[in-house]
Design a protein around this motif. Sequence first.
Motif, PDB file in Angstrom:
ATOM      1  N   LEU A   1       4.257  12.820   4.481  1.00 27.57           N
ATOM      2  CA  LEU A   1       4.023  13.282   5.861  1.00 27.57           C
ATOM      3  C   LEU A   1       4.210  14.793   6.019  1.00 27.57           C
ATOM      4  CD1 LEU A   1       6.128  10.491   7.662  1.00 27.57           C
ATOM      5  CD2 LEU A   1       3.643  10.539   7.366  1.00 27.57           C
ATOM      6  N   GLN A   2       4.480  15.484   4.909  1.00 31.00           N
ATOM      7  CA  GLN A   2       4.902  16.889   4.987  1.00 31.00           C
ATOM      8  C   GLN A   2       4.003  17.788   5.822  1.00 31.00           C
ATOM      9  OE1 GLN A   2       6.255  18.854   1.265  1.00 31.00           O
ATOM     10  NE2 GLN A   2       5.920  16.832   0.398  1.00 31.00           N
ATOM     11  N   GLN A   3       2.694  17.558   5.723  1.00 30.13           N
ATOM     12  CA  GLN A   3       1.763  18.447   6.437  1.00 30.13           C
ATOM     13  C   GLN A   3       1.314  17.877   7.781  1.00 30.13           C
ATOM     14  OE1 GLN A   3       1.726  21.444   5.454  1.00 30.13           O
ATOM     15  NE2 GLN A   3       2.851  20.825   3.607  1.00 30.13           N
ATOM     16  N   ARG A   4       1.848  16.716   8.155  1.00 25.31           N
ATOM     17  CA  ARG A   4       1.532  16.152   9.477  1.00 25.31           C
ATOM     18  C   ARG A   4       2.274  16.927  10.557  1.00 25.31           C
ATOM     19  NH1 ARG A   4       1.015  10.148   9.687  1.00 25.31           N
ATOM     20  NH2 ARG A   4      -0.320   9.856   7.889  1.00 25.31           N
ATOM     21  N   TYR A   5       1.678  16.972  11.741  1.00 23.83           N
ATOM     22  CA  TYR A   5       2.371  17.609  12.862  1.00 23.83           C
ATOM     23  C   TYR A   5       3.409  16.648  13.441  1.00 23.83           C
ATOM     24  CZ  TYR A   5      -0.853  21.436  12.650  1.00 23.83           C
ATOM     25  OH  TYR A   5      -1.538  22.536  12.212  1.00 23.83           O
ATOM     26  N   GLY A   6       4.491  17.216  13.956  1.00 25.74           N
ATOM     27  CA  GLY A   6       5.547  16.398  14.537  1.00 25.74           C
ATOM     28  C   GLY A   6       5.017  15.416  15.565  1.00 25.74           C
ATOM     29  N   GLY A   7       4.035  15.886  16.374  1.00 27.50           N
ATOM     30  CA  GLY A   7       3.471  15.052  17.431  1.00 27.50           C
ATOM     31  C   GLY A   7       2.655  13.888  16.908  1.00 27.50           C
ATOM     32  N   GLN A   8       2.316  13.916  15.609  1.00 29.10           N
ATOM     33  CA  GLN A   8       1.513  12.827  15.045  1.00 29.10           C
ATOM     34  C   GLN A   8       2.386  11.734  14.421  1.00 29.10           C
ATOM     35  OE1 GLN A   8      -0.676  15.363  12.296  1.00 29.10           O
ATOM     36  NE2 GLN A   8      -2.543  15.086  13.504  1.00 29.10           N
ATOM     37  N   LEU A   9       3.692  11.913  14.466  1.00 34.33           N
ATOM     38  CA  LEU A   9       4.591  10.939  13.826  1.00 34.33           C
ATOM     39  C   LEU A   9       4.958   9.817  14.791  1.00 34.33           C
ATOM     40  CD1 LEU A   9       7.159  13.313  12.058  1.00 34.33           C
ATOM     41  CD2 LEU A   9       4.993  12.439  11.160  1.00 34.33           C
ATOM     42  N   SER A  10       5.308   8.667  14.233  1.00 28.48           N
ATOM     43  CA  SER A  10       5.841   7.577  15.053  1.00 28.48           C
ATOM     44  C   SER A  10       7.261   7.950  15.497  1.00 28.48           C
ATOM     45  CB  SER A  10       5.887   6.281  14.240  1.00 28.48           C
ATOM     46  OG  SER A  10       6.920   6.372  13.270  1.00 28.48           O
ATOM     47  N   GLY A  11       7.790   7.191  16.433  1.00 26.79           N
ATOM     48  CA  GLY A  11       9.153   7.456  16.898  1.00 26.79           C
ATOM     49  C   GLY A  11      10.158   7.404  15.759  1.00 26.79           C
ATOM     50  N   GLY A  12       9.980   6.422  14.886  1.00 28.37           N
ATOM     51  CA  GLY A  12      10.907   6.264  13.761  1.00 28.37           C
ATOM     52  C   GLY A  12      10.806   7.417  12.780  1.00 28.37           C
ATOM     53  N   GLN A  13       9.568   7.840  12.516  1.00 29.70           N
ATOM     54  CA  GLN A  13       9.378   8.978  11.594  1.00 29.70           C
ATOM     55  C   GLN A  13       9.965  10.253  12.202  1.00 29.70           C
ATOM     56  OE1 GLN A  13       5.132   8.542  11.370  1.00 29.70           O
ATOM     57  NE2 GLN A  13       5.203   7.338   9.482  1.00 29.70           N
ATOM     58  N   GLN A  14       9.803  10.410  13.504  1.00 22.04           N
ATOM     59  CA  GLN A  14      10.382  11.586  14.173  1.00 22.04           C
ATOM     60  C   GLN A  14      11.907  11.582  14.061  1.00 22.04           C
ATOM     61  OE1 GLN A  14       9.144  12.080  18.230  1.00 22.04           O
ATOM     62  NE2 GLN A  14       7.106  12.778  17.660  1.00 22.04           N
ATOM     63  N   GLN A  15      12.486  10.395  14.205  1.00 20.17           N
ATOM     64  CA  GLN A  15      13.945  10.314  14.137  1.00 20.17           C
ATOM     65  C   GLN A  15      14.444  10.650  12.734  1.00 20.17           C
ATOM     66  OE1 GLN A  15      16.097   9.494  16.952  1.00 20.17           O
ATOM     67  NE2 GLN A  15      17.374  10.531  15.468  1.00 20.17           N
ATOM     68  N   LEU A  16      13.718  10.151  11.737  1.00 23.32           N
ATOM     69  CA  LEU A  16      14.078  10.462  10.353  1.00 23.32           C
ATOM     70  C   LEU A  16      13.964  11.977  10.115  1.00 23.32           C
ATOM     71  CD1 LEU A  16      14.896   8.432   8.158  1.00 23.32           C
ATOM     72  CD2 LEU A  16      12.575   8.583   7.264  1.00 23.32           C
ATOM     73  N   LEU A  17      12.902  12.571  10.676  1.00 23.45           N
ATOM     74  CA  LEU A  17      12.713  14.017  10.550  1.00 23.45           C
ATOM     75  C   LEU A  17      13.860  14.775  11.232  1.00 23.45           C
ATOM     76  CD1 LEU A  17      11.134  16.598   9.894  1.00 23.45           C
ATOM     77  CD2 LEU A  17       9.670  16.142  11.882  1.00 23.45           C
ATOM     78  N   ALA A  18      14.290  14.299  12.390  1.00 23.44           N
ATOM     79  CA  ALA A  18      15.386  14.976  13.099  1.00 23.44           C
ATOM     80  C   ALA A  18      16.664  14.966  12.251  1.00 23.44           C
ATOM     81  CB  ALA A  18      15.635  14.298  14.449  1.00 23.44           C
ATOM     82  N   VAL A  19      16.920  13.841  11.586  1.00 25.54           N
ATOM     83  CA  VAL A  19      18.110  13.748  10.735  1.00 25.54           C
ATOM     84  C   VAL A  19      17.943  14.661   9.518  1.00 25.54           C
ATOM     85  CG1 VAL A  19      19.525  12.210   9.324  1.00 25.54           C
ATOM     86  CG2 VAL A  19      18.622  11.400  11.502  1.00 25.54           C
ATOM     87  N   ALA A  20      16.757  14.637   8.922  1.00 21.07           N
ATOM     88  CA  ALA A  20      16.486  15.483   7.744  1.00 21.07           C
ATOM     89  C   ALA A  20      16.648  16.959   8.104  1.00 21.07           C
ATOM     90  CB  ALA A  20      15.074  15.211   7.225  1.00 21.07           C
ATOM     91  N   ARG A  21      16.129  17.339   9.254  1.00 23.37           N
ATOM     92  CA  ARG A  21      16.226  18.749   9.686  1.00 23.37           C
ATOM     93  C   ARG A  21      17.687  19.152   9.885  1.00 23.37           C
ATOM     94  NH1 ARG A  21      13.300  20.155  15.173  1.00 23.37           N
ATOM     95  NH2 ARG A  21      14.999  18.848  15.919  1.00 23.37           N
ATOM     96  N   ALA A  22      18.469  18.239  10.463  1.00 22.78           N
ATOM     97  CA  ALA A  22      19.893  18.554  10.659  1.00 22.78           C
ATOM     98  C   ALA A  22      20.582  18.736   9.308  1.00 22.78           C
ATOM     99  CB  ALA A  22      20.559  17.439  11.451  1.00 22.78           C
ATOM    100  N   MET A  23      20.221  17.924   8.319  1.00 26.86           N
ATOM    101  CA  MET A  23      20.840  18.052   6.999  1.00 26.86           C
ATOM    102  C   MET A  23      20.414  19.350   6.309  1.00 26.86           C
ATOM    103  SD  MET A  23      22.988  15.677   6.551  1.00 26.86           S
ATOM    104  CE  MET A  23      23.446  15.841   4.829  1.00 26.86           C
ATOM    105  N   ALA A  24      19.235  19.855   6.671  1.00 31.03           N
ATOM    106  CA  ALA A  24      18.755  21.099   6.056  1.00 31.03           C
ATOM    107  C   ALA A  24      19.620  22.293   6.455  1.00 31.03           C
ATOM    108  CB  ALA A  24      17.304  21.356   6.444  1.00 31.03           C
TER     109      ALA A  24
END
Length: 234
Positions: A126-149
């Motif tokens: 999903l790396q090149q997908r826009y945030g707005g194109q993600l499902s709710g679950g994918q967005q949540q996973l991204l939010a956690v990943a971003r916090a860990m970054a």
Amino acid sequence: MLEVRDLDAFYGDSHILFKLRLSVGNGQRVALLGRNGAGKSTLLKSVMNAGPRVRGALRFDGQDIGALPVHRRTQLGLSLVPEDRRIFTHLTVAENIAIARYGASAQRPAVPVAEIIERFPMLVALQQRYGGQLSGGQQQLLAVARAMAANPSLLLLDEPTEGLAPIIVEEMAHDVVRTCTERNTALLLCEQNIWFARRCTQYVYVIDTGRIVFEGDWAAFDANPQVQQRYLAL
Ligand SMILES: Nc1ncnc2c1ncn2[C@@H]1O[C@H](COP(=O)(O)OP(=O)(O)OP(=O)(O)O)[C@@H](O)[C@H]1O
């Protein structure tokens, strides 16, 4: 690591948290369980200085952080994933993660994007997908990943599983535990999903109407079924 002592929190004149005491040790993973409106989010926001007015003691790594603004707490190693995720919909997944470098500091440099994506395998494709194109679950996973970054030493997660499909909840539990363990990141997780909280943490607090009503490990939690019936049953 985090010491909360006799914390009272207020929104305007509304008194929400009462003499709350809670600790998270270095690398320890702790759950805060409680019903809707019990005060879980208020506690996390109080720890970050992101809303409520507070009274009481907040110490992080031995330092009094009670008067510090949000960005200073972030630089010290605290990272909050709020309930509403705050994904940038017009940025890609990789760009969303790269943003975390602004929360990092010389003492706590950001984790490279590629390394973070490796730790959250569902994001690889999903790396090149826009945030707005993600499902709710994918967005949540991204939010956690971003916090860990942002390379936190304590990650604060506010009900990350709310509304998510079981398959994503399982993936998130696996990724969170692995990443926290590998990086020795402590976790304070607010949840209503007991299965997820049990998978992710070693120690439990239960909050009800702004007061801690139970604390112990999961064996102690299981030995007190009345805690679950009284404070967590719907
Ligand atoms: N900005 C605010 N202004 C006034 N009261 C608020 C505000 N935010 C929350 N509250 C109140 O504070 C109390 C605790 O809310 P909080 O969001 O901390 O609960 P919670 O345990 O996180 O529940 P939920 O799972 O519903 O988010 C509730 O009574 C809520 O109505």
